[in-house]
Write a protein that holds these residues in place. Structure first.
Motif, PDB file in Angstrom:
ATOM      1  N   LEU A  35       0.806  -1.218   0.000  1.00  0.00           N
ATOM      2  CA  LEU A  35       0.000   0.000   0.000  1.00  0.00           C
ATOM      3  C   LEU A  35       0.838   1.267   0.000  1.00  0.00           C
ATOM      4  O   LEU A  35       0.285   2.368   0.110  1.00  0.00           O
ATOM      5  N   GLY A  36       2.145   1.135  -0.158  1.00  0.00           N
ATOM      6  CA  GLY A  36       2.981   2.312  -0.303  1.00  0.00           C
ATOM      7  C   GLY A  36       3.829   2.630   0.908  1.00  0.00           C
ATOM      8  O   GLY A  36       3.623   2.111   2.011  1.00  0.00           O
ATOM      9  N   MET A  37       4.809   3.515   0.688  1.00  0.00           N
ATOM     10  CA  MET A  37       5.707   3.953   1.746  1.00  0.00           C
ATOM     11  C   MET A  37       4.923   4.623   2.877  1.00  0.00           C
ATOM     12  O   MET A  37       4.085   5.492   2.628  1.00  0.00           O
ATOM     13  N   GLN A  38       5.227   4.235   4.102  1.00  0.00           N
ATOM     14  CA  GLN A  38       4.522   4.805   5.242  1.00  0.00           C
ATOM     15  C   GLN A  38       4.698   6.318   5.308  1.00  0.00           C
ATOM     16  O   GLN A  38       3.738   7.059   5.588  1.00  0.00           O
ATOM     17  N   ALA A  39       5.911   6.809   5.033  1.00  0.00           N
ATOM     18  CA  ALA A  39       6.156   8.253   5.121  1.00  0.00           C
ATOM     19  C   ALA A  39       5.310   9.020   4.113  1.00  0.00           C
ATOM     20  O   ALA A  39       4.806  10.109   4.417  1.00  0.00           O
ATOM     21  N   LEU A  40       5.146   8.474   2.909  1.00  0.00           N
ATOM     22  CA  LEU A  40       4.336   9.153   1.896  1.00  0.00           C
ATOM     23  C   LEU A  40       2.858   9.097   2.269  1.00  0.00           C
ATOM     24  O   LEU A  40       2.128  10.082   2.103  1.00  0.00           O
ATOM     25  N   ARG A  41       2.409   7.974   2.783  1.00  0.00           N
ATOM     26  CA  ARG A  41       1.005   7.875   3.213  1.00  0.00           C
ATOM     27  C   ARG A  41       0.720   8.875   4.335  1.00  0.00           C
ATOM     28  O   ARG A  41      -0.337   9.528   4.359  1.00  0.00           O
ATOM     29  N   GLU A  42       1.662   9.019   5.262  1.00  0.00           N
ATOM     30  CA  GLU A  42       1.487   9.974   6.351  1.00  0.00           C
ATOM     31  C   GLU A  42       1.475  11.415   5.830  1.00  0.00           C
ATOM     32  O   GLU A  42       0.688  12.249   6.308  1.00  0.00           O
ATOM     33  N   ALA A  94      -1.864  12.087   4.162  1.00  0.00           N
ATOM     34  CA  ALA A  94      -2.905  12.225   5.184  1.00  0.00           C
ATOM     35  C   ALA A  94      -2.827  13.596   5.861  1.00  0.00           C
ATOM     36  O   ALA A  94      -3.856  14.263   6.063  1.00  0.00           O
ATOM     37  N   ALA A  95      -1.629  14.028   6.205  1.00  0.00           N
ATOM     38  CA  ALA A  95      -1.470  15.311   6.894  1.00  0.00           C
ATOM     39  C   ALA A  95      -1.828  16.484   5.991  1.00  0.00           C
ATOM     40  O   ALA A  95      -2.561  17.401   6.389  1.00  0.00           O
ATOM     41  N   GLN A  96      -1.308  16.478   4.766  1.00  0.00           N
ATOM     42  CA  GLN A  96      -1.569  17.604   3.868  1.00  0.00           C
ATOM     43  C   GLN A  96      -3.027  17.657   3.430  1.00  0.00           C
ATOM     44  O   GLN A  96      -3.622  18.731   3.315  1.00  0.00           O
ATOM     45  N   TRP A  97      -3.628  16.499   3.166  1.00  0.00           N
ATOM     46  CA  TRP A  97      -5.035  16.474   2.753  1.00  0.00           C
ATOM     47  C   TRP A  97      -5.938  16.921   3.914  1.00  0.00           C
ATOM     48  O   TRP A  97      -6.918  17.619   3.699  1.00  0.00           O
ATOM     49  N   SER A  98      -5.614  16.488   5.125  1.00  0.00           N
ATOM     50  CA  SER A  98      -6.408  16.904   6.286  1.00  0.00           C
ATOM     51  C   SER A  98      -6.393  18.424   6.421  1.00  0.00           C
ATOM     52  O   SER A  98      -7.438  19.050   6.664  1.00  0.00           O
ATOM     53  N   ALA A 119      -3.259   7.994   8.054  1.00  0.00           N
ATOM     54  CA  ALA A 119      -2.366   7.333   7.102  1.00  0.00           C
ATOM     55  C   ALA A 119      -2.919   5.975   6.680  1.00  0.00           C
ATOM     56  O   ALA A 119      -2.729   5.548   5.527  1.00  0.00           O
ATOM     57  N   ALA A 120      -3.622   5.305   7.576  1.00  0.00           N
ATOM     58  CA  ALA A 120      -4.205   4.002   7.254  1.00  0.00           C
ATOM     59  C   ALA A 120      -5.323   4.103   6.230  1.00  0.00           C
ATOM     60  O   ALA A 120      -5.759   3.086   5.679  1.00  0.00           O
ATOM     61  N   GLN A 121      -5.781   5.328   5.960  1.00  0.00           N
ATOM     62  CA  GLN A 121      -6.827   5.553   4.963  1.00  0.00           C
ATOM     63  C   GLN A 121      -6.249   5.996   3.616  1.00  0.00           C
ATOM     64  O   GLN A 121      -6.987   6.432   2.740  1.00  0.00           O
ATOM     65  N   VAL A 122      -4.932   5.881   3.469  1.00  0.00           N
ATOM     66  CA  VAL A 122      -4.245   6.280   2.234  1.00  0.00           C
ATOM     67  C   VAL A 122      -3.490   5.085   1.671  1.00  0.00           C
ATOM     68  O   VAL A 122      -2.802   4.370   2.407  1.00  0.00           O
ATOM     69  N   VAL A 180      -7.627   7.463  -1.340  1.00  0.00           N
ATOM     70  CA  VAL A 180      -7.981   7.760   0.041  1.00  0.00           C
ATOM     71  C   VAL A 180      -9.366   7.164   0.272  1.00  0.00           C
ATOM     72  O   VAL A 180     -10.340   7.532  -0.403  1.00  0.00           O
ATOM     73  N   ALA A 181      -9.458   6.244   1.199  1.00  0.00           N
ATOM     74  CA  ALA A 181     -10.704   5.523   1.458  1.00  0.00           C
ATOM     75  C   ALA A 181     -10.624   4.914   2.853  1.00  0.00           C
ATOM     76  O   ALA A 181      -9.628   5.083   3.570  1.00  0.00           O
ATOM     77  N   SER A 182     -11.633   4.195   3.241  1.00  0.00           N
ATOM     78  CA  SER A 182     -11.612   3.564   4.556  1.00  0.00           C
ATOM     79  C   SER A 182     -10.502   2.522   4.630  1.00  0.00           C
ATOM     80  O   SER A 182     -10.128   1.910   3.619  1.00  0.00           O
ATOM     81  N   ALA A 183      -9.973   2.296   5.827  1.00  0.00           N
ATOM     82  CA  ALA A 183      -8.928   1.292   6.000  1.00  0.00           C
ATOM     83  C   ALA A 183      -9.436  -0.093   5.616  1.00  0.00           C
ATOM     84  O   ALA A 183      -8.688  -0.906   5.041  1.00  0.00           O
TER      85      ALA A 183
END
Length: 392
Positions: A72-79, A82-86, A95-98, A252-255
């Motif tokens: 599901l991708g690099m954790q740092a990129l998912r985080e 998540a932060a920028q979209w929020s 991040a678990a929703q990305v 971006v969706a539910s975990a």
């Protein structure tokens, strides 16, 4: 002996951009009138130097850049997403929703594979993005067209009238490909409410969100505390950071939904490109001002397009925004024949509306898409000079 062919694949139309490129075969373009290619919406320049240096550094010195990574991708990129979209949308995204994908097309295919199977139905506004239609056709999913009329804006009540027990999702693209229109926040909220009332997924593809002409958040869908019960958001890093060749997109969706997406991604690609993800993460952290400058340039080209069509006799501008203008031509011939004639007579390659509408659509016969993002203002002026000389 002829090997078997999946009937659904055989019934799927050829890739439109590749089909249009074949129209160039055997046609010569003199130096004083080179080809103006406004057929494809993709950056043609490489990423900025800093991003390329980050890619080179990773390629040379980061062993992990060459190995399998998380599906599901690099954790740092998912985080970071998540932060920028929020922050950008005024909501809460974890991040678990990305999930990170090999481009936004794969994001669409992955999420749709979890939602609909053969015989199910998905509502697509017309004119539609042809790759969305192609994937549904390949899977035997029935595409239900939602005409948008002269405004190119879909109507939620008209969509609700098309819902059947087989409907699984409604797909919206904003800023729109091919129409260029930016959907109002109220329109998106109305579709969200319809989708929720009927237990459907609302898929919102915002590949071109970085070039939206509006300031602030274009919608408040993520401000809904229960957004992940109805909304699926798609994004592409290709346009903002010129990473087309590296294939990096996001869902971006539910975990819980992404746990199903993981099955698809693991089977198809195992993981996204590590170097592409490194580039996307570096871009998110370092290129905010640069992307703002790119947006300003696209908006200036949009202004040139709207001004040019206001002075071009007979042509009608239906929509203009992000990378696209969607227009109605004044000639009797169908747009697919006109588009081929424009190559020969005007040295212009654009896509006909027949590639974005259901087969036999009268609207499609009158429409053309112009992807102007790769043409500077001088090139746009030349485009209008050439179109003005075309006759019926």
């Amino acid at each position: 002996m002829t090997l078997p062919l999946n009937p659904a694949m055989a019934a799927t139309f050829p890739p439109p951009v590749m089909e249009a490129r074949r129209w160039l075969q055997g046609v010569s373009f003199p130096p004083e009138r080179p080809l103006l290619n406004v057929s494809q919406a993709a950056p043609v320049e490489p990423p900025p130097l800093g991003l390329r240096e980050a890619l080179a550094e990773a390629a040379l010195h980061d062993p992990q850049a060459h190995l399998y990574g998380p599906v599901l991708g690099m954790q740092a990129l998912r985080e970071e997403v998540a932060a920028q979209w929020s922050a950008a949308y005024g909501g809460r995204i974890e991040a678990a929703q990305v999930a990170i994908t090999q481009g936004c097309n794969q994001a669409f295919c992955a999420i749709m594979a979890t939602l609909a199977g053969a015989g199910d139905e998905v509502i697509l506004p017309t004119p539609w993005y042809f790759n969305h239609k192609m994937w549904l056709d390949m899977q035997g999913v029935v595409t239900v067209p939602l005409p948008t009329g002269p405004t190119l804006l879909p109507d939620a009540e008209r969509a609700e009238a098309l819902i059947t027990p087989r409907t699984r999702a409604i797909v919206l693209v904003t800023p729109n490909n091919p129409g260029g229109v930016e959907y109002p926040a109220a329109t998106l909220a109305a579709f969200r409410d319809v989708a929720r009332a009927h237990g459907l997924a609302l898929i919102v593809d915002e590949t071109y969100r970085d070039f939206d002409s509006r300031s602030g958040a274009p919608h408040d869908l993520f401000a809904d505390p229960d957004w992940d019960g109805v909304l699926v958001h798609l994004y592409s890093f290709s346009k903002a950071y010129r990473l087309t060749g590296h294939r990096v997109g996001a869902v971006v969706a539910s975990a819980a939904r992404l746990a199903e997406v993981e099955k698809f991604l693991d089977t198809v690609a195992i993981c996204p490109s590590q170097l592409g993800q490194i580039g996307a993460l570096w871009g998110m952290r370092n290129l905010g001002q640069w992307v703002a400058g790119e947006r300003d340039e696209i908006l200036s080209r949009r202004t040139a397009m709207t001004g040019g069509f206001s002075a071009l006799a007979g042509w009608k501008l239906l929509g203009c925004g992000a990378y696209f203008s969607y227009v109605e031509h004044p000639f009797a011939e169908a747009s697919d024949r006109l588009a081929q004639r424009l190559v020969r007579e005007a040295g212009v390659l654009m896509l006909p509306g027949t590639m974005f509408q259901p087969e036999g659509s009268e609207d499609g016969r009158r429409q053309l898409r112009i992807a102007f993002a790769n043409v500077d203002t001088a090139g746009i002026a030349e485009l209008f000079s050439r179109l003005a000389l075309v006759t019926g």
